[in-house]
Write a protein that holds these residues in place. Structure first.
Motif, short mmCIF file in Angstrom:
data_model
loop_
_atom_site.label_atom_id
_atom_site.label_comp_id
_atom_site.label_asym_id
_atom_site.label_seq_id
_atom_site.Cartn_x
_atom_site.Cartn_y
_atom_site.Cartn_z
N VAL A 244 42.95 68.34 -83.36
CA VAL A 244 42.31 69.55 -83.90
C VAL A 244 43.41 70.54 -84.27
O VAL A 244 44.34 70.77 -83.49
CB VAL A 244 41.36 70.20 -82.86
N ASN A 245 43.33 71.11 -85.48
CA ASN A 245 44.32 72.06 -85.98
C ASN A 245 43.64 73.35 -86.45
O ASN A 245 42.54 73.32 -87.00
CB ASN A 245 45.10 71.50 -87.17
N TYR A 246 44.33 74.46 -86.23
CA TYR A 246 43.87 75.75 -86.75
C TYR A 246 45.08 76.52 -87.26
O TYR A 246 46.13 76.55 -86.61
CB TYR A 246 43.16 76.58 -85.68
N LYS A 247 44.93 77.13 -88.44
CA LYS A 247 46.02 77.94 -88.99
C LYS A 247 45.48 79.24 -89.57
O LYS A 247 44.46 79.25 -90.28
CB LYS A 247 46.78 77.17 -90.08
N ASP A 248 46.15 80.34 -89.27
CA ASP A 248 45.81 81.68 -89.75
C ASP A 248 47.06 82.20 -90.45
O ASP A 248 48.10 82.40 -89.82
CB ASP A 248 45.44 82.56 -88.56
N GLN A 249 46.99 82.40 -91.79
CA GLN A 249 48.21 82.72 -92.51
C GLN A 249 48.00 83.77 -93.60
O GLN A 249 46.88 84.10 -93.95
CB GLN A 249 48.80 81.46 -93.15
N TRP A 250 49.13 84.29 -94.10
CA TRP A 250 49.20 85.25 -95.18
C TRP A 250 48.42 86.52 -94.90
O TRP A 250 47.52 86.92 -95.62
CB TRP A 250 48.75 84.61 -96.50
N ALA B 105 58.52 76.32 -83.80
CA ALA B 105 57.47 75.52 -83.17
C ALA B 105 57.79 75.21 -81.72
O ALA B 105 58.95 75.15 -81.31
CB ALA B 105 57.28 74.21 -83.95
N ALA B 106 56.73 75.02 -80.93
CA ALA B 106 56.84 74.63 -79.53
C ALA B 106 55.68 73.71 -79.20
O ALA B 106 54.59 73.81 -79.79
CB ALA B 106 56.84 75.85 -78.61
N SER C 229 52.99 76.91 -83.70
CA SER C 229 54.09 77.28 -84.59
C SER C 229 53.76 78.59 -85.26
O SER C 229 52.60 79.01 -85.34
CB SER C 229 54.34 76.18 -85.64
N TYR C 230 54.80 79.24 -85.76
CA TYR C 230 54.62 80.49 -86.49
C TYR C 230 55.55 80.49 -87.70
O TYR C 230 56.75 80.28 -87.57
CB TYR C 230 54.91 81.71 -85.62
N ASP C 231 54.97 80.71 -88.88
CA ASP C 231 55.74 80.74 -90.12
C ASP C 231 56.31 82.14 -90.34
O ASP C 231 55.58 83.13 -90.29
CB ASP C 231 54.85 80.38 -91.31
N VAL C 232 57.59 82.20 -90.61
CA VAL C 232 58.25 83.44 -91.00
C VAL C 232 58.54 83.34 -92.48
O VAL C 232 59.38 82.55 -92.92
CB VAL C 232 59.55 83.66 -90.20
N ASN C 233 57.83 84.13 -93.29
CA ASN C 233 57.94 84.04 -94.73
C ASN C 233 59.28 84.58 -95.23
O ASN C 233 59.70 85.67 -94.85
CB ASN C 233 56.78 84.81 -95.36
N ILE C 234 59.96 83.81 -96.10
CA ILE C 234 61.26 84.24 -96.65
C ILE C 234 61.25 84.25 -98.18
O ILE C 234 62.26 84.54 -98.80
CB ILE C 234 62.40 83.34 -96.16
N SER D 286 54.12 90.65 -97.52
CA SER D 286 53.74 90.11 -96.21
C SER D 286 54.60 90.64 -95.08
O SER D 286 54.27 90.43 -93.90
CB SER D 286 53.84 88.58 -96.23
N LYS D 287 55.73 91.30 -95.43
CA LYS D 287 56.68 91.78 -94.43
C LYS D 287 57.14 90.62 -93.53
O LYS D 287 57.27 90.76 -92.32
CB LYS D 287 56.08 92.91 -93.59
N ALA D 288 57.40 89.47 -94.19
CA ALA D 288 57.91 88.25 -93.56
C ALA D 288 56.90 87.56 -92.66
O ALA D 288 57.22 86.56 -92.03
CB ALA D 288 59.20 88.52 -92.78
N ARG D 289 55.67 88.08 -92.58
CA ARG D 289 54.66 87.43 -91.76
C ARG D 289 54.11 86.22 -92.49
O ARG D 289 53.74 86.29 -93.65
CB ARG D 289 53.54 88.41 -91.43
N GLY D 290 54.02 85.12 -91.79
CA GLY D 290 53.49 83.91 -92.38
C GLY D 290 52.17 83.55 -91.74
O GLY D 290 51.13 84.08 -92.11
#
Length: 345
Positions: free
Chosen positions: A49-55, A292-293, A305-310, A317-321
């Motif tokens: 099961v996967n969940y992602k909250d982004q942008w 990631a961990a 995991s957490y994406d750091v936007n570059i 986004s202020k680098a938030r992924g």
């Protein structure tokens, strides 16, 4: 003005997603989404099961993505040959207009044992997808009068939007190699997985305007990952990569996790289960860095995991992924002897 910049950035990103399928950062936790040939490849049963909250851009609605899959090996032969059957369900909601994509796909694979350590597989998937939209919540360039946004101005878009349901098929090939032990006493395991798939082979029509000339482009995916135990140490190196190409867009994602085996299962009583902790990250070229961990306990593992936007989107986004969480159950227990000759006894 900041909100306007954020809106334009989010709108541009939505156009990109319209042409390229959504991705997850934890690459090894979406096997069926990448390649149907990974159905029951290297395991008896697996559920994820996967969940992602982004942008999360300004006050705009973040993109939320769910994926769940399960696959099982059946008709197993004494030489290791078997079939695999899988199910993958995907749901994505994007932006203020709740542009949604929901898919349900069945996958079937045939897995052949080349020897005690090498398996070759071929797989097919077929299923249905649906795209939905709430057009009354959308904002258009024509509604900006040069000074500010005015919702009363005509959008210039057709007045009728229709949800779209489509049939989708794809195919892939895969290879799995496994040898050695994943234990504190030996830790000489070596696992390698690689594959290639082509998705949307029938190029289904997907336009909200009902135009059948607008079709979902075929998607080409090449992927690979490994688990390499460092003998006489409690460390396992887990490099991985994905290359995806779709309609002129491309994505390259590569990185590595390092797992530390914290405890070995009790050999005779079975009262203690093996466990491990993995840390690392991935780089999505030109877009983001994902830290990631993962914690593993017997047949279970939970990762985050957490994406750091570059990319240029970082202005808005202020680098938030995005935050991603994954839960997996797999049999047989990945700790212990990993030779493929023992996986399907």
């Amino acid at each position: 003005m900041k909100k306007l910049i954020a809106f334009i950035a989010a709108s541009s990103f939505g156009v990109l997603l319209n042409a390229q399928d959504v991705h997850f950062s934890q690459m090894t936790f979406t096997p069926l989404l990448l390649n149907p040939a990974q159905t029951a490849l290297g395991h008896d049963f697996q559920a994820i099961v996967n969940y992602k909250d982004q942008w999360k851009i300004a006050a705009l609605q973040p993109y939320r993505t769910f994926n769940t899959s399960a696959d099982v090996a059946f008709l197993k032969k004494t030489n290791g040959n078997h079939l695999g059957l899988g199910l993958d369900v995907f749901s994505d909601k994007a932006g203020e207009g709740n542009m949604g994509t929901t898919t349900g796909q069945l996958s079937l694979s045939g897995v052949l044992a080349a020897d005690n350590n090498n398996f070759i597989s071929g797989g097919l998937y077929s299923g249905f997808g649906q795209r939905t939209l709430q057009p009354d919540k959308l904002h258009w360039d024509n509604q900006y009068d040069g000074m500010q946004y005015d919702a009363t101005l005509p959008s210039g878009e057709p007045g009728t939007f229709a949800n779209r349901t489509y049939f989708d098929i794809g195919a892939g090939i895969g290879w799995f190699y496994s040898k050695g032990h994943s234990t504190l006493s030996s830790n000489d395991q070596k696992k390698f997985t690689a594959g290639f798939s082509v998705q949307h082979l029938n190029r289904p029509a997907y336009s909200f305007y009902g135009d059948n000339t607008e079709r979902l482009p075929m998607k080409f995916v090449a992927h690979g990952n490994a688990e390499i135990g460092i003998k006489n140490y409690s460390l396992v190196l887990e490099p991985a990569y994905i290359v995806m190409i779709q309609a002129g867009h491309h994505e390259i994602n590569a990185g590595m996790m390092v797992k530390y085996i914290t405890r070995e299962s009790s050999k005779y009583t079975g009262r203690k289960s093996a466990s491990g902790i993995a840390l690392g990250g991935y780089y999505r070229f030109g877009d983001a860095i994902a830290l990631a961990a993962r914690y593993e306990f017997s047949n279970w593992s939970i990762g985050t995991s957490y994406d750091v936007n570059i990319s240029d989107l970082k202005t808005a986004s202020k680098a938030r992924g995005g935050l991603e969480i994954s839960l997996r159950f797999v049999t047989p227990d990945p700790f212990g002897k990993t030779s493929t000759s023992k996986l399907f006894d």
